[in-house]
Design a protein around this motif. Structure first.
Motif, PDB file in Angstrom:
ATOM      1  N   PRO A  98      11.443  88.400   1.683  1.00  0.00           N
ATOM      2  CA  PRO A  98      10.577  87.470   2.411  1.00  0.00           C
ATOM      3  C   PRO A  98       9.270  87.219   1.657  1.00  0.00           C
ATOM      4  O   PRO A  98       8.589  88.160   1.254  1.00  0.00           O
ATOM      5  CB  PRO A  98      10.321  88.202   3.740  1.00  0.00           C
ATOM      6  CG  PRO A  98      11.516  89.086   3.914  1.00  0.00           C
ATOM      7  CD  PRO A  98      11.875  89.537   2.521  1.00  0.00           C
ATOM      8  N   GLY A  99       8.964  85.958   1.461  1.00  0.00           N
ATOM      9  CA  GLY A  99       7.723  85.587   0.789  1.00  0.00           C
ATOM     10  C   GLY A  99       7.837  85.434  -0.707  1.00  0.00           C
ATOM     11  O   GLY A  99       6.924  84.897  -1.344  1.00  0.00           O
ATOM     12  N   ARG A 101       9.924  83.561  -2.651  1.00  0.00           N
ATOM     13  CA  ARG A 101      10.051  82.188  -3.135  1.00  0.00           C
ATOM     14  C   ARG A 101       8.741  81.417  -2.948  1.00  0.00           C
ATOM     15  O   ARG A 101       8.313  80.679  -3.847  1.00  0.00           O
ATOM     16  CB  ARG A 101      11.189  81.476  -2.415  1.00  0.00           C
ATOM     17  CG  ARG A 101      11.442  80.037  -2.912  1.00  0.00           C
ATOM     18  CD  ARG A 101      11.696  80.060  -4.426  1.00  0.00           C
ATOM     19  NE  ARG A 101      11.859  78.733  -4.968  1.00  0.00           N
ATOM     20  CZ  ARG A 101      13.045  78.163  -5.203  1.00  0.00           C
ATOM     21  NH1 ARG A 101      14.161  78.807  -4.910  1.00  0.00           N
ATOM     22  NH2 ARG A 101      13.119  76.976  -5.723  1.00  0.00           N
ATOM     23  N   ASP A 102       8.091  81.598  -1.806  1.00  0.00           N
ATOM     24  CA  ASP A 102       6.819  80.906  -1.573  1.00  0.00           C
ATOM     25  C   ASP A 102       5.772  81.322  -2.599  1.00  0.00           C
ATOM     26  O   ASP A 102       4.987  80.493  -3.078  1.00  0.00           O
ATOM     27  CB  ASP A 102       6.301  81.195  -0.164  1.00  0.00           C
ATOM     28  CG  ASP A 102       7.098  80.474   0.913  1.00  0.00           C
ATOM     29  OD1 ASP A 102       7.847  79.543   0.569  1.00  0.00           O
ATOM     30  OD2 ASP A 102       6.963  80.849   2.090  1.00  0.00           O
ATOM     31  N   THR A 103       5.750  82.604  -2.930  1.00  0.00           N
ATOM     32  CA  THR A 103       4.786  83.104  -3.913  1.00  0.00           C
ATOM     33  C   THR A 103       5.047  82.507  -5.287  1.00  0.00           C
ATOM     34  O   THR A 103       4.118  82.073  -5.984  1.00  0.00           O
ATOM     35  CB  THR A 103       4.837  84.642  -3.980  1.00  0.00           C
ATOM     36  OG1 THR A 103       4.469  85.165  -2.698  1.00  0.00           O
ATOM     37  CG2 THR A 103       3.890  85.175  -5.041  1.00  0.00           C
ATOM     38  N   ASP A 105       6.597  79.697  -5.956  1.00  0.00           N
ATOM     39  CA  ASP A 105       6.271  78.273  -5.906  1.00  0.00           C
ATOM     40  C   ASP A 105       4.762  78.047  -5.966  1.00  0.00           C
ATOM     41  O   ASP A 105       4.285  77.115  -6.626  1.00  0.00           O
ATOM     42  CB  ASP A 105       6.842  77.642  -4.638  1.00  0.00           C
ATOM     43  CG  ASP A 105       8.360  77.512  -4.676  1.00  0.00           C
ATOM     44  OD1 ASP A 105       8.939  77.618  -5.770  1.00  0.00           O
ATOM     45  OD2 ASP A 105       8.957  77.329  -3.595  1.00  0.00           O
ATOM     46  N   THR A 106       3.997  78.899  -5.278  1.00  0.00           N
ATOM     47  CA  THR A 106       2.539  78.783  -5.298  1.00  0.00           C
ATOM     48  C   THR A 106       1.991  79.014  -6.692  1.00  0.00           C
ATOM     49  O   THR A 106       1.109  78.281  -7.168  1.00  0.00           O
ATOM     50  CB  THR A 106       1.912  79.787  -4.315  1.00  0.00           C
ATOM     51  OG1 THR A 106       2.342  79.476  -2.983  1.00  0.00           O
ATOM     52  CG2 THR A 106       0.387  79.750  -4.370  1.00  0.00           C
ATOM     53  N   HIS A 133      19.726  80.779  -6.886  1.00  0.00           N
ATOM     54  CA  HIS A 133      18.519  80.598  -6.083  1.00  0.00           C
ATOM     55  C   HIS A 133      17.731  79.342  -6.456  1.00  0.00           C
ATOM     56  O   HIS A 133      16.616  79.142  -5.961  1.00  0.00           O
ATOM     57  CB  HIS A 133      17.621  81.833  -6.215  1.00  0.00           C
ATOM     58  CG  HIS A 133      18.147  83.031  -5.483  1.00  0.00           C
ATOM     59  ND1 HIS A 133      18.076  83.154  -4.114  1.00  0.00           N
ATOM     60  CD2 HIS A 133      18.759  84.169  -5.920  1.00  0.00           C
ATOM     61  CE1 HIS A 133      18.609  84.300  -3.735  1.00  0.00           C
ATOM     62  NE2 HIS A 133      19.041  84.931  -4.815  1.00  0.00           N
ATOM     63  N   SER A 138      12.390  77.823 -14.200  1.00  0.00           N
ATOM     64  CA  SER A 138      11.084  78.010 -13.537  1.00  0.00           C
ATOM     65  C   SER A 138      10.147  78.913 -14.323  1.00  0.00           C
ATOM     66  O   SER A 138       8.927  78.776 -14.205  1.00  0.00           O
ATOM     67  CB  SER A 138      11.294  78.600 -12.135  1.00  0.00           C
ATOM     68  OG  SER A 138      11.993  77.702 -11.303  1.00  0.00           O
ATOM     69  N   TYR A 216       4.343  90.126   0.197  1.00  0.00           N
ATOM     70  CA  TYR A 216       4.003  89.090  -0.785  1.00  0.00           C
ATOM     71  C   TYR A 216       2.655  88.449  -0.475  1.00  0.00           C
ATOM     72  O   TYR A 216       1.964  87.989  -1.393  1.00  0.00           O
ATOM     73  CB  TYR A 216       5.121  88.055  -0.884  1.00  0.00           C
ATOM     74  CG  TYR A 216       6.102  88.413  -1.971  1.00  0.00           C
ATOM     75  CD1 TYR A 216       5.821  88.131  -3.297  1.00  0.00           C
ATOM     76  CD2 TYR A 216       7.288  89.073  -1.677  1.00  0.00           C
ATOM     77  CE1 TYR A 216       6.682  88.490  -4.313  1.00  0.00           C
ATOM     78  CE2 TYR A 216       8.171  89.425  -2.695  1.00  0.00           C
ATOM     79  CZ  TYR A 216       7.861  89.127  -4.010  1.00  0.00           C
ATOM     80  OH  TYR A 216       8.724  89.498  -5.015  1.00  0.00           O
ATOM     81  N   ASP A 217       2.257  88.424   0.795  1.00  0.00           N
ATOM     82  CA  ASP A 217       0.904  87.950   1.113  1.00  0.00           C
ATOM     83  C   ASP A 217      -0.133  88.846   0.447  1.00  0.00           C
ATOM     84  O   ASP A 217      -1.105  88.370  -0.154  1.00  0.00           O
ATOM     85  CB  ASP A 217       0.677  87.940   2.627  1.00  0.00           C
ATOM     86  CG  ASP A 217       1.385  86.783   3.312  1.00  0.00           C
ATOM     87  OD1 ASP A 217       1.738  85.802   2.616  1.00  0.00           O
ATOM     88  OD2 ASP A 217       1.586  86.862   4.539  1.00  0.00           O
ATOM     89  N   ARG A 220      -0.333  88.262  -3.369  1.00  0.00           N
ATOM     90  CA  ARG A 220      -1.139  87.108  -3.778  1.00  0.00           C
ATOM     91  C   ARG A 220      -2.626  87.460  -3.779  1.00  0.00           C
ATOM     92  O   ARG A 220      -3.368  87.064  -4.681  1.00  0.00           O
ATOM     93  CB  ARG A 220      -0.845  85.907  -2.871  1.00  0.00           C
ATOM     94  CG  ARG A 220       0.542  85.312  -3.097  1.00  0.00           C
ATOM     95  CD  ARG A 220       0.684  83.960  -2.438  1.00  0.00           C
ATOM     96  NE  ARG A 220       0.767  84.062  -0.988  1.00  0.00           N
ATOM     97  CZ  ARG A 220       1.899  84.208  -0.321  1.00  0.00           C
ATOM     98  NH1 ARG A 220       3.042  84.297  -0.964  1.00  0.00           N
ATOM     99  NH2 ARG A 220       1.894  84.250   0.995  1.00  0.00           N
TER     100      ARG A 220
END
Length: 229
Positions: A98-99, A101-103, A105-106, A133, A138, A216-217, A220
């Protein structure tokens, strides 16, 4: 990005850091040991070697094993892993945490960050996972086990720094095992351990991680903090 802002390189381990591949790894290892007529080590023992190159991993799992036995285990694992990988369930058996992929991408969206990989996976195994994935292309640098000594040797990170022209002080290694932390420290990088992988948090601290994060929050936030210190 201003002229005074350096490019920072963020390097991720894969198994246990970006993806939870333990189901895949445990199944392949069980098949490998069964194929040579040996009892498979316990789950914790198998997960403890994740990140090492296969030859080094098998030496640790079968201490005193003959060269023929070790070679058969390595080949058996490769064959089993490939069979499982081609079964059509890569996402189910190796889901991203969790988190994650968002990380990624950010980080990819920022013009002051480069994102790379340093993994004990083979080139073929990493390519398959990235395709599954939707992450092919990337990462600006992808270091795999085929071309380097096993972690914690810093060869992978030296190559990543060379390929990207990044200074060690402007790079960070993120991983879930002591091998990742020891490799990062040996190359002079910042190191961030993650608590959701396959090695204990205490072991990551003892290996010298700059910090250990639980999400992952938090990762970051940690990435911003280390370069402000």
């Amino acid at each position: 990005m201003t002229q005074d802002t350096p490019l920072r390189l963020v390097i991720f381990d894969v198994d246990g850091t970006l993806v939870d591949s333990q189901a895949h790894i445990l199944a392949a290892m069980a098949h490998a040991f069964e194929a040579v007529g040996l009892a498979c080590p316990e789950r914790d023992a198998v997960l403890s070697i994740v990140g090492l190159s296969l030859p080094e991993a098998m030496v640790r799992l079968l201490p005193g094993g003959s060269a023929a036995e070790l070679a058969a285990l390595v080949q058996g694992y490769k064959d089993s892993y490939a069979d499982i990988r081609m079964s059509g369930e890569p996402l189910e058996m190796s889901p991203m945490y969790p988190g994650a992929r968002d990380t990624i991408d950010t980080l990819l969206a920022r013009d002051d960050r480069l994102v790379g990989i340093a993994t004990g996976k083979s080139r073929r195994g990493l390519d398959h996972l990235l395709r599954a994935h939707g992450l092919t292309g990337s990462f600006v640098t992808e270091q795999v086990a085929d071309f380097h000594p096993s972690k914690p040797h810093p060869s992978m990170l030296h190559a990543a720094l060379s390929e990207t022209g990044t200074a060690a002080t402007d790079a960070v290694m993120i991983g879930d095992t002591t091998y990742d932390i020891e490799m990062g420290r040996a190359a002079g990088l910042w190191t961030i351990g993650v608590s959701w992988g396959y090695h204990a948090v205490d072991a990551l601290h003892e290996a010298g991680a700059t910090c250990v994060v639980d999400s992952y929050d938090a990762l970051r936030d940690a990435l911003e903090t280390i370069w402000e210190s």
